[in-house]
Each structure stands twice: as structure tokens, then as C-alpha cells.
Design an enzyme around this catalytic site. Structure first.
Site, PDB file in Angstrom:
ATOM      1  N   ASP A 277       0.824  -1.221   0.000  1.00 39.71           N
ATOM      2  CA  ASP A 277       0.000   0.000   0.000  1.00 39.71           C
ATOM      3  C   ASP A 277       0.854   1.265   0.000  1.00 39.71           C
ATOM      4  O   ASP A 277       1.816   1.381   0.767  1.00 39.71           O
ATOM      5  CB  ASP A 277      -0.886  -0.037   1.258  1.00 39.71           C
ATOM      6  CG  ASP A 277      -1.789   1.163   1.366  1.00 39.71           C
ATOM      7  OD1 ASP A 277      -2.678   1.302   0.510  1.00 39.71           O
ATOM      8  OD2 ASP A 277      -1.599   1.971   2.300  1.00 39.71           O
ATOM      9  N   GLU A 319       0.941  -0.718  -5.205  1.00 39.73           N
ATOM     10  CA  GLU A 319      -0.203   0.200  -5.225  1.00 39.73           C
ATOM     11  C   GLU A 319       0.370   1.602  -5.400  1.00 39.73           C
ATOM     12  O   GLU A 319       0.527   2.358  -4.451  1.00 39.73           O
ATOM     13  CB  GLU A 319      -1.028   0.092  -3.942  1.00 39.73           C
ATOM     14  CG  GLU A 319      -2.402   0.749  -4.047  1.00 39.73           C
ATOM     15  CD  GLU A 319      -2.509   2.128  -3.412  1.00 39.73           C
ATOM     16  OE1 GLU A 319      -3.395   2.888  -3.806  1.00 39.73           O
ATOM     17  OE2 GLU A 319      -1.696   2.458  -2.518  1.00 39.73           O
TER      18      GLU A 319
HETATM   19  C1  GLC Z   1      -4.107   3.460  -0.370  1.00 42.20           C
HETATM   20  C2  GLC Z   1      -5.512   2.933  -0.154  1.00 42.20           C
HETATM   21  C3  GLC Z   1      -6.387   4.047   0.304  1.00 42.20           C
HETATM   22  C4  GLC Z   1      -5.832   4.635   1.567  1.00 42.20           C
HETATM   23  C5  GLC Z   1      -4.365   5.029   1.398  1.00 42.20           C
HETATM   24  C6  GLC Z   1      -3.716   5.322   2.701  1.00 42.20           C
HETATM   25  O1  GLC Z   1      -4.055   4.395  -1.378  1.00 42.20           O
HETATM   26  O2  GLC Z   1      -5.981   2.363  -1.338  1.00 42.20           O
HETATM   27  O3  GLC Z   1      -7.712   3.618   0.498  1.00 42.20           O
HETATM   28  O4  GLC Z   1      -6.579   5.759   1.942  1.00 42.20           O
HETATM   29  O5  GLC Z   1      -3.619   3.991   0.818  1.00 42.20           O
HETATM   30  O6  GLC Z   1      -3.436   4.148   3.401  1.00 42.20           O
END
Ligand code: GLC
Length: 642
Positions: A277, A319
């Protein structure tokens, strides 16, 4: 050749596949890279001891790896490209919203099997603060399951069952930040200096103010600025996302070492793919936007090279919802090519598809796709249309301008189109985190509502309902055939509309991404036998498309994608080339009127013979009409050579 390919070679040359021996070999094979990566981030003179700690940690972590997973690791090393297979089709879901808890998800395995889903992304299930917690992305632990979702035993039971059924599991590793209730944060608040160094904490505003000069804001409406004052410490903490999400300070190697342990504990629960993430944010540097920095890449690769030694059957999904030319870098470059993340979200394709729906044209899609460098051999994409987040307009301004459009004006048009600022637009979305300082904004809403179904149902407009269903089906068919792992966002398979109930919840009302996080509608699922319902048309088409994908080898990702220009600005054509002159030609119409493409070049590509072409989706042979192939509005063809 990446490190994984080396491990494959080594493993297949050994007669006896002894997991311990293979661990030793992996350790030796990755060691130089691990050393180089470690000292590219941490000073050699100061941190030698930490490097020695890391070397001692890896065998310890391997010893903690459960037997079954070690055996599976060996199989995975040898099978190599399991994640690039046409068999992979994922679904992303919130455990509680889907079916209450982990036991509830287990009960629904037949539902996944019916649709053809063999890979689950469970949204965060670890402990988190009880109030606002960013949908669980503020973590109190990396491996303790939140009571609301069940127990560790429940998760092990689920992951065991998935393994038994040859299904795969993905969980998030929130690598950039912890919640402000995480044990380290609590100790920091109590004045513990060691743990204060685990975060970016400052006595006064001097450095925070310097940072603010170049740092963008992720949630400008809700959490403006990048620092939060903590009255207990009387200090400022870096909080790039929400105030309660404290950014970890990776310039301290202790943080890396502890996070590696956390990562391994998490994957040992039976995780096949780790969603890394917000990894673009891992390294902060004054004077920069503190995203996509070389140190962040080296850290990700360091995590990868270590995890590959300990748990080689586990993959990383990047991500990184960043600019198109930045995303691809998370698959590794130069010495780390193929040695960073094996998978990345194809956020560019996602944004471009929404752009093509709004403009009814494919020019920007072609231009942008043609300019993305080919990804490394052993890597793949996650292709998706919607997820739990907003849609960011990750489009390249240069290409927008080359099409003769004003980039700022074009972005405004897209926001207006999707966020109810244009009367004629069928879309019903909402504007997310508009920043008046920059004019930037993003879009929230469910796929079905953004594609017109909500408005069409409100108006009881049969034609619009059909158009909207066709749009949903076409986008699903694109992500299923583009190359990579398609992930369906739970609810989209039954055309779920926006859910406005978040407005009544004070922990959610300021974050309109919740409009697209609704309870799974099992009542609609019960009615799917009624083939006339728009929801059924979406579900059954998706099911059919998945089953065709699984029978079509060319749709596995072997970097076998070729874009073709059809000479029609509303049409997108790409080919998934195959061996022995096989292949699949995907042709789709983004316009609301019928469009034609010239049959002669389709014939040259080998997909038209004696004026006849064959579509896998309808399983029908058709004849060209005066030399042209005609596509109905939002129709997609998967042509196979005759
Ligand atoms: C990623 C997640 C998102 C979250 C962010 C902070 O982008 O997809 O939902 O708010 O991380 O953890």
C-alpha cells in the site's frame, strides 16, 4: 533474467527439492543485491551492525515459515508464471460488507466459483482504531485480526480452504504508515525517544514548513497539510494521509527490520500476494514531492529480495497510483528489473478507460499506451475499472495537449462529466477532494452509477439502461482481455449503484469514497435467474467472459499485447498474439452509435477469411457488410483466427 528466474533454474537443476537447501541457495543468490540495496539506503559506515542484524534475521524468519507454505514456495518457484495465467481472475471485497466476517467469506466460496473468481483481495482486516480508520488503512497491528472480522484461526481456515481449491489470497501491507494507536506510536507519545525516531517527528514547525513548500496534499479537503500537532509530545508528526496515520521513518534501519518481520508474520497467514500500500511515499526528502524517490524503489526492492529468500511464493502488488511513466518503474529497472514488485495496478489503463467513456474517443488511450515502455518479462498488471478508492485522473498532460485539447480544460470536463455538472451526462458520481489551489479533483462513485445505470433506472429509461449495461460489459471485457490479472470490485458483478448511507455515519461522511463501499446485495444475487434484470445481464455476461478467458491461452500475460489502429477514433483495437499464428483480436466501440472498421486490414491480420469473422463472445461466425465490420454501440468483439 530476474532473481526469481535464477531461483527457478537452480531449483529445477536439483534432484532433491529440500526447502532448507533451497533457502540457503536463495540466500546466497540474493545476498549481493540485498547488500547493495541496503547500503544504497543506509550509510555503510554507520549501519554495518544493522546489516548484520538483517543477515541473522533472514534464517530466523525462514524458520517461522509454516511447512505447507514452504512446500508451496518450492512449487511456485518452479511454476514461475502462475500469476500471469489466463486462469487468474480476482475480486476485491470488504469482508464485513461482503458477508459479515471471515467465516462469511468462507461460506461464499461457491459464489466465487460460480462466477469464476479464483483470487480474493480482502480489504484490511487487522486491528485498527475504533473511530475513523480510513477503512482499516490505519493499522494497529500487521498480523492481529480485528475481532469484528474474526480470529487468526478463521483466517487460517479461509486461507487453507483457498489453497485447497487452488485459489489465491491477497492482503494489504500498509507499509508507509501506522495508526496513531500502533504500539510504536503510543510509546512515541509517551516520550520514548527510540520510537519517536520511527516516525518523522519534529519539535517545531521549521522542518515541517520546509517540507510543505514542495509536498502535495493527498486529502486536501479533509486533512490539509502534511503534519499534525501532537499535544502529548508537544511535537509535530508527519501525517501525509490522515491525521491519525503516522508516516514511518525508513531512514532508520530499525524500522525496515521490524517491518520486514511484520511482513513475514503477515504472509505466513497464507497470503499469496501482498498489496504494497502507498509504496510511492516510503522515502521523504526536503525540496521534493517525496513520492517515487529512488530510495523508495530501493527499499521496495530490498523488501522483495529479502521476502524472496524467506517466502519466494509470495508476490508484491505495487499500489502506486502515480503518473503513467512512474508506475512501470515499480516493476524494477536496471539492476532491480523484475526484482521489485511482480505486479502493479494498471491505474493508467483504468483512468484512460474512464476518459474514453466520457469523450467516446480512443485517441488518448492509444497515445498513452503506446508510450508506456514494455514491462519486464516476469511481471504483470492488475487491470481494473473500479476499486474502493476514487478515480484519479492519472493522464499525461503532454498527450492531452497533442490531441489539441487544453489539459486543464479537459480535466475539468472529465470532472464535470462524472460529477453531475453537465445535464446531458449519464454519469452520477461525486467530486472527491477538490483542491481549489490547484484545480485538481478526483471522482468517486460506483462503476454502474458512473456508467449511467443509476440515472437510467431513476428515469426508467429502457434504452439508457441497456446502454449502461453494455458499457459495463465492455469495460469488464477489456480488463479481462488486456493482459494481466483482472480484478472485479465486489458489487460490480451485479451492477451495484452508489450507496449514500455513508452520509449518515460521522466516521465516514467526510470521505465520499464510501459511496462505492456498499453492503453486498445478496437479495439481488437471489434474483439473478431473472435474466431480464440489468444486474443479471451484467452478472451472466461477466461469468461468460470469465469462462472464455479461462479457455483462451492467448489471454495469459506473456507480454503479447499489440495495439492496432482501426482508423476510427471511437474504436479501440488490440491483439493478444499467440504461438503458431494464433491470437485474439479485441475490438471495442466507445461510441453511442454504431461504428464500422475496414475488414481488409482485419483480413491482413488473419482474423477475416472469405469475408467471415469469428467472435468468441457470441460464439458466432458473421459476414462483413460491404467489406466493413460493424460494431453496435459499446460492443466488444474477441475475434479468433478462423
Ligand atoms: C491506499 C488505499 C487508500 C488509503 C491510502 C492510505 O491508497 O488504497 O484507500 O486511503 O492507501 O493508506
Amino acid at each position: 533474467m530476474n532473481q526469481a528466474a535464477l531461483h527457478r533454474l537452480i531449483s529445477s537443476s536439483l534432484k532433491e527439492k529440500n526447502p532448507e537447501l533451497l533457502f540457503e541457495k536463495r540466500f546466497a543468490t540474493n545476498l549481493t543485491l540485498i547488500k547493495d540495496l541496503f547500503f544504497s539506503v543506509y550509510d555503510k559506515k554507520i549501519h554495518r551492525k544493522h546489516f548484520e542484524k538483517l543477515l541473522a534475521l533472514l534464517p530466523k524468519l525462514f524458520n517461522q515459515r509454516p511447512e505447507t507454505l514452504r512446500t508451496q514456495d518450492v512449487e511456485r518457484i518452479e511454476s514461475g508464471d502462475w500469476f500471469q495465467s489466463e486462469q487468474m481472475v480476482g475480486m476485491q471485497l470488504y469482508v464485513d460488507l461482503f458477508n459479515k466476517d471471515l467465516k462469511g467469506v468462507l461460506e461464499k466460496i461457491p459464489y466465487f466459483n460460480d462466477l469464476g473468481i479464483n483470487f480474493l483481495h480482502l480489504m484490511p482486516i487487522m486491528t485498527r482504531p475504533s473511530g475513523e480508520n480510513d477503512g482499516g488503512y490505519a493499522v494497529n497491528s500487521y498480523h492481529e485480526i480485528d475481532k469484528g472480522y474474526g480470529t487468526k484461526k478463521d483466517l487460517l481456515k479461509l486461507s487453507g480452504k483457498l489453497r485447497e481449491k487452488s485459489m489465491y489470497l491477497m492482503l494489504d501491507f500498509v507499509v508507509n504508515h501506522t495508526s496513531d494507536e500502533f504500539p510504536w506510536a503510543k510509546k512515541a507519545k509517551q516520550g520514548n525517544k527510540k520510537y519517536q525516531k520511527y516516525y518523522h517527528i519534529y519539535d517545531n514547525r521549521t522542518i515541517p514548513d520546509e517540507f510543505e513548500k514542495s509536498l502535495p496534499e493527498v486529502f486536501p479537503e479533509k486533512a490539509p497539510g502534511n503534519f499534525t500537532y501532537n499535544p502529548e509530545m508537544e511535537k509535530w508528526v508527519m501525517t501525509v494521509f490522515n491525521e491519525y496515520q503516522w508516516d514511518l521513518n525508513y531512514s532508520s534501519p530499525e524500522v525496515f527490520l521490524e517491518m520486514l518481520e511484520n511482513l513475514c508474520k503477515m504472509v505466513n497467514l497464507g497470503v499469496d500476494i501482498v498489496r504494497f500500500d502507498a509504496l510511492a511515499f516510503l522515502w521523504k526528502k526536503l525540496g521534493t514531492i517525496s513520492q517515487n524517490l529512488p530510495e523508495a524503489h530501493n527499499l521496495v526492492s530490498l523488501f522483495k529480495m529479502c521476502l524472496q529468500v524467506v517466502a519466494p511464493g509470495t508476490l508484491f502488488l505495487a499500489e502506486a497510483i502515480v503518473a503513467p511513466h512512474e508506475i512501470i518503474k515499480y516493476l524494477g529497472q536496471g539492476a532491480t528489473e523484475g526484482n521489485e514488485c511482480e505486479v502493479a495496478y494498471n491505474a493508467s489503463l483504468m483512468a484512460l478507460l474512464w476518459n474514453s467513456i466520457a469523450t467516446k474517443k480512443t485517441g488518448l488511450l492509444y497515445k498513452s499506451m503506446a508510450n508506456i515502455p514494455e514491462k519486464p518479462e516476469y511481471c504483470t498488471w492488475v487491470n481494473y475499472i473500479r476499486c474502493h478508492d476514487d478515480i484519479g485522473l492519472g493522464l499525461d498532460d503532454r498527450f492531452i495537449a497533442e490531441l489539441g485539447w487544453n489539459p486543464q480544460g479537459h480535466r475539468k470536463f472529465l470532472l464535470d462529466y462524472y460529477c453531475q455538472n453537465l445535464d446531458w451526462s449519464p454519469a452520477k458520481g461525486v467530486l472527491f477532494m477538490y483542491n481549489p489551489k490547484t484545480g485538481d479533483g478526483r471522482i468517486s462513485g460506483s462503476a454502474a452509477s458512473l456508467l449511467g445505470l443509476e440515472k437510467a433506472l431513476e428515469k426508467n429509461d429502457a434504452r439508457q439502461i441497456e446502454t449502461s449495461v453494455n458499457k459495463i460489459n465492455m469495460l469488464h471485457a477489456i480488463i479481462l482481455s488486456f493482459g494481466g490479472m483482472p480484478i472485479i470490485y465486489a458489487g460490480d458483478e451485479i451492477a451495484t449503484l452508489n450507496d449514500y448511507s455513508f452520509l449518515k455515519d460521522k466516521t465516514k461522511k467526510d470521505d465520499n469514497r464510501w459511496i462505492n463501499r456498499s453492503k453486498h446485495d445478496w437479495k439481488t444475487v437471489e434474483r439473478l435467474n431473472n435474466k431480464k434484470l440489468p444486474q443479471s445481464k451484467v452478472y451472466h455476461t461477466l461469468k461468460k467472459l470469465i469462462s472464455i478467458r479461462k479457455k483462451t491461452k492467448e489471454l495469459a500475460d506473456g507480454n503479447n499485447l499489440e495495439l492496432h489502429h482501426a482508423g476510427n477514433e471511437h474504436v479501440l483495437v488490440f491483439e493478444r498474439t499467440g504461438v503458431d499464428k494464433q491470437g485474439v483480436l479485441v475490438v471495442c466501440n466507445f461510441d453511442e452509435t454504431s461504428q464500422v472498421i475496414n475488414g481488409s486490414w482485419v483480413a491482413k491480420l488473419g482474423y477475416l477469411k472469405n469475408s467471415v469473422f469469428y467472435d468468441l463472445i457470441t460464439a458466432k461466425k458473421s459476414e462483413v457488410n460491404s467489406g466493413f465490420i460493424e460494431l453496435k454501440p459499446y460492443q466488444i468483439l474477441w475475434l479468433k483466427k478462423l
